[in-house]
Design a protein around this motif. Structure first.
Motif, PDB file in Angstrom:
ATOM      1  N   ILE A   1       1.416  -1.437  -0.151  1.00  0.00           N
ATOM      2  CA  ILE A   1       0.083  -0.006  -0.190  1.00  0.00           C
ATOM      3  C   ILE A   1       0.798   0.884  -0.322  1.00  0.00           C
ATOM      4  N   ARG A   2       0.029   2.415  -1.021  1.00  0.00           N
ATOM      5  CA  ARG A   2       1.810   3.259  -1.164  1.00  0.00           C
ATOM      6  C   ARG A   2       0.823   4.235  -0.749  1.00  0.00           C
ATOM      7  N   ILE A   3       0.585   5.484   0.119  1.00  0.00           N
ATOM      8  CA  ILE A   3      -0.427   6.635   0.267  1.00  0.00           C
ATOM      9  C   ILE A   3       0.374   7.400   0.256  1.00  0.00           C
ATOM     10  N   SER A   4      -0.103   9.004  -0.544  1.00  0.00           N
ATOM     11  CA  SER A   4       0.246   9.913  -1.100  1.00  0.00           C
ATOM     12  C   SER A   4       1.092  10.684  -0.464  1.00  0.00           C
ATOM     13  N   SER A   5       2.697  10.831  -0.563  1.00  0.00           N
ATOM     14  CA  SER A   5       3.091  12.392   0.851  1.00  0.00           C
ATOM     15  C   SER A   5       2.127  12.945   1.446  1.00  0.00           C
ATOM     16  N   LYS A   6       1.020  14.048   0.274  1.00  0.00           N
ATOM     17  CA  LYS A   6       1.026  14.841   0.564  1.00  0.00           C
ATOM     18  C   LYS A   6      -0.859  14.636   1.611  1.00  0.00           C
ATOM     19  N   LEU A   7      -0.273  13.199   2.035  1.00  0.00           N
ATOM     20  CA  LEU A   7      -1.922  13.325   2.982  1.00  0.00           C
ATOM     21  C   LEU A   7      -0.502  12.690   4.711  1.00  0.00           C
ATOM     22  N   ARG A   8       0.577  13.471   5.333  1.00  0.00           N
ATOM     23  CA  ARG A   8       1.101  13.708   5.620  1.00  0.00           C
ATOM     24  C   ARG A   8       0.464  14.428   7.444  1.00  0.00           C
ATOM     25  N   TYR A   9      -0.200  15.650   5.941  1.00  0.00           N
ATOM     26  CA  TYR A   9      -0.540  16.792   6.588  1.00  0.00           C
ATOM     27  C   TYR A   9      -2.204  16.645   6.856  1.00  0.00           C
ATOM     28  N   VAL A  10      -2.825  16.105   6.878  1.00  0.00           N
ATOM     29  CA  VAL A  10      -4.210  15.751   6.792  1.00  0.00           C
ATOM     30  C   VAL A  10      -4.378  15.898   8.312  1.00  0.00           C
ATOM     31  N   PRO A  11      -6.175  15.657   8.622  1.00  0.00           N
ATOM     32  CA  PRO A  11      -7.108  15.064   9.752  1.00  0.00           C
ATOM     33  C   PRO A  11      -6.718  13.464   9.838  1.00  0.00           C
ATOM     34  N   GLU A  12      -6.070  12.759  10.910  1.00  0.00           N
ATOM     35  CA  GLU A  12      -6.375  11.944  11.291  1.00  0.00           C
ATOM     36  C   GLU A  12      -7.529  10.853  10.349  1.00  0.00           C
ATOM     37  N   PRO A  13      -8.666  11.206  10.488  1.00  0.00           N
ATOM     38  CA  PRO A  13     -10.197  10.606   9.639  1.00  0.00           C
ATOM     39  C   PRO A  13     -10.335  10.667   8.313  1.00  0.00           C
ATOM     40  N   LEU A  14      -9.535  11.864   7.913  1.00  0.00           N
ATOM     41  CA  LEU A  14      -9.386  11.518   6.107  1.00  0.00           C
ATOM     42  C   LEU A  14      -7.694  11.139   6.227  1.00  0.00           C
ATOM     43  N   LEU A  15      -7.362  11.049   6.392  1.00  0.00           N
ATOM     44  CA  LEU A  15      -5.757   9.093   6.464  1.00  0.00           C
ATOM     45  C   LEU A  15      -6.131   8.727   6.188  1.00  0.00           C
ATOM     46  N   ARG A  16      -7.613   7.647   7.528  1.00  0.00           N
ATOM     47  CA  ARG A  16      -7.482   6.633   8.072  1.00  0.00           C
ATOM     48  C   ARG A  16      -8.945   6.185   6.529  1.00  0.00           C
ATOM     49  N   MET A  17      -9.393   6.735   6.056  1.00  0.00           N
ATOM     50  CA  MET A  17     -10.117   6.956   5.869  1.00  0.00           C
ATOM     51  C   MET A  17      -9.956   6.462   4.071  1.00  0.00           C
ATOM     52  N   VAL A  18      -8.192   6.998   3.230  1.00  0.00           N
ATOM     53  CA  VAL A  18      -7.597   6.034   2.809  1.00  0.00           C
ATOM     54  C   VAL A  18      -6.942   5.343   2.752  1.00  0.00           C
ATOM     55  N   VAL A  19      -6.533   4.606   4.550  1.00  0.00           N
ATOM     56  CA  VAL A  19      -6.475   3.575   4.612  1.00  0.00           C
ATOM     57  C   VAL A  19      -7.181   2.624   3.917  1.00  0.00           C
ATOM     58  N   VAL A  20      -8.639   3.059   5.368  1.00  0.00           N
ATOM     59  CA  VAL A  20      -9.500   2.010   4.627  1.00  0.00           C
ATOM     60  C   VAL A  20      -9.551   1.453   3.066  1.00  0.00           C
ATOM     61  N   HIS A  21      -9.831   2.377   2.553  1.00  0.00           N
ATOM     62  CA  HIS A  21      -9.853   2.087   1.336  1.00  0.00           C
ATOM     63  C   HIS A  21      -8.230   1.104   1.162  1.00  0.00           C
ATOM     64  N   GLU A  22      -7.517   1.379   0.508  1.00  0.00           N
ATOM     65  CA  GLU A  22      -6.641   0.900   0.624  1.00  0.00           C
ATOM     66  C   GLU A  22      -6.634  -0.768   1.187  1.00  0.00           C
ATOM     67  N   LEU A  23      -6.856  -0.776   2.156  1.00  0.00           N
ATOM     68  CA  LEU A  23      -7.347  -1.986   2.529  1.00  0.00           C
ATOM     69  C   LEU A  23      -8.668  -2.890   1.950  1.00  0.00           C
ATOM     70  N   ALA A  24      -9.170  -2.640   1.598  1.00  0.00           N
ATOM     71  CA  ALA A  24     -10.739  -3.388   1.388  1.00  0.00           C
ATOM     72  C   ALA A  24      -9.900  -4.012  -0.011  1.00  0.00           C
ATOM     73  N   HIS A  25      -9.196  -3.473  -0.331  1.00  0.00           N
ATOM     74  CA  HIS A  25      -9.235  -4.146  -1.456  1.00  0.00           C
ATOM     75  C   HIS A  25      -8.212  -5.585  -1.761  1.00  0.00           C
ATOM     76  N   LEU A  26      -7.791  -5.569  -0.124  1.00  0.00           N
ATOM     77  CA  LEU A  26      -6.977  -6.499  -0.104  1.00  0.00           C
ATOM     78  C   LEU A  26      -8.104  -7.815  -0.411  1.00  0.00           C
ATOM     79  N   LYS A  27      -8.864  -7.729  -0.120  1.00  0.00           N
ATOM     80  CA  LYS A  27     -10.188  -8.687  -0.349  1.00  0.00           C
ATOM     81  C   LYS A  27     -11.363  -8.217  -1.287  1.00  0.00           C
TER      82      LYS A  27
END
Length: 166
Positions: A101-127
């Motif tokens: 999973i690779r996350i855009s470096s631009k997301l280092r400086y966003v609120p945690e819920p917004l980062l969590r949404m992207v991580v959840v999105h990428e994790l969902a692709h495992l299934k």
């Protein structure tokens, strides 16, 4: 009306409301009121640990993750916020696979819920590999407010783009 690259596909009424916030210079204030703090997950190790914790909570039986990192090469212009890759290599009759999973470096400086949404999105692709109904149901299972967070992230990115142009 301002060009809202990250918000294409939303209703004209909603876009008009956003355009009003932009015209009145109130978009940042509205977003900061909703999300007052930026997360502190800055390193690749911290991002990996954060992602694994979410994976272990919701997807214990899914394939293992080999790598999770911030990636400077992911451009938000193409509206990709993160990338998942599944690499299968056949070596000596054995197939080895890696999930990354690779996350855009631009997301280092966003609120945690917004980062969590992207991580959840990428994790969902495992299934679920495709963006289908089952995929979004899984996203909503892992993050009940998934669709609102996706919209808010699009607003956040719009705000950053407008500020960079100013």
């Amino acid at each position: 009306m301002t060009t809202l690259n990250y918000l294409q596909g939303y209703s004209p009424q909603l876009l008009a409301q956003i355009d009003t916030l932009i015209a009145e210079n109130r978009l940042r204030a509205a977003l900061e009121k909703r999300y007052p703090q930026i997360h502190d997950i800055r390193s690749d190790k911290a991002l990996y640990d954060y992602t694994i914790a979410l994976k272990n909570r919701y997807l214990k039986k899914s394939q293992p993750l080999n790598k999770v990192l911030y990636d400077d090469k992911i451009t938000l212009k193409k509206q990709a916020l993160g990338l998942h890759s599944y690499i299968a290599k056949n070596h000596g009759g054995k197939t080895k696979s890696k999930n990354e999973i690779r996350i855009s470096s631009k997301l280092r400086y966003v609120p945690e819920p917004l980062l969590r949404m992207v991580v959840v999105h990428e994790l969902a692709h495992l299934k679920e590999k495709d963006h289908n109904k089952a995929f979004y149901q899984l996203c909503c299972h892992m993050e009940g407010d998934y669709h609102q967070l996706e919209f808010d992230l699009r607003l956040w990115l719009t705000m950053l783009e407008l500020e960079a142009q100013a």
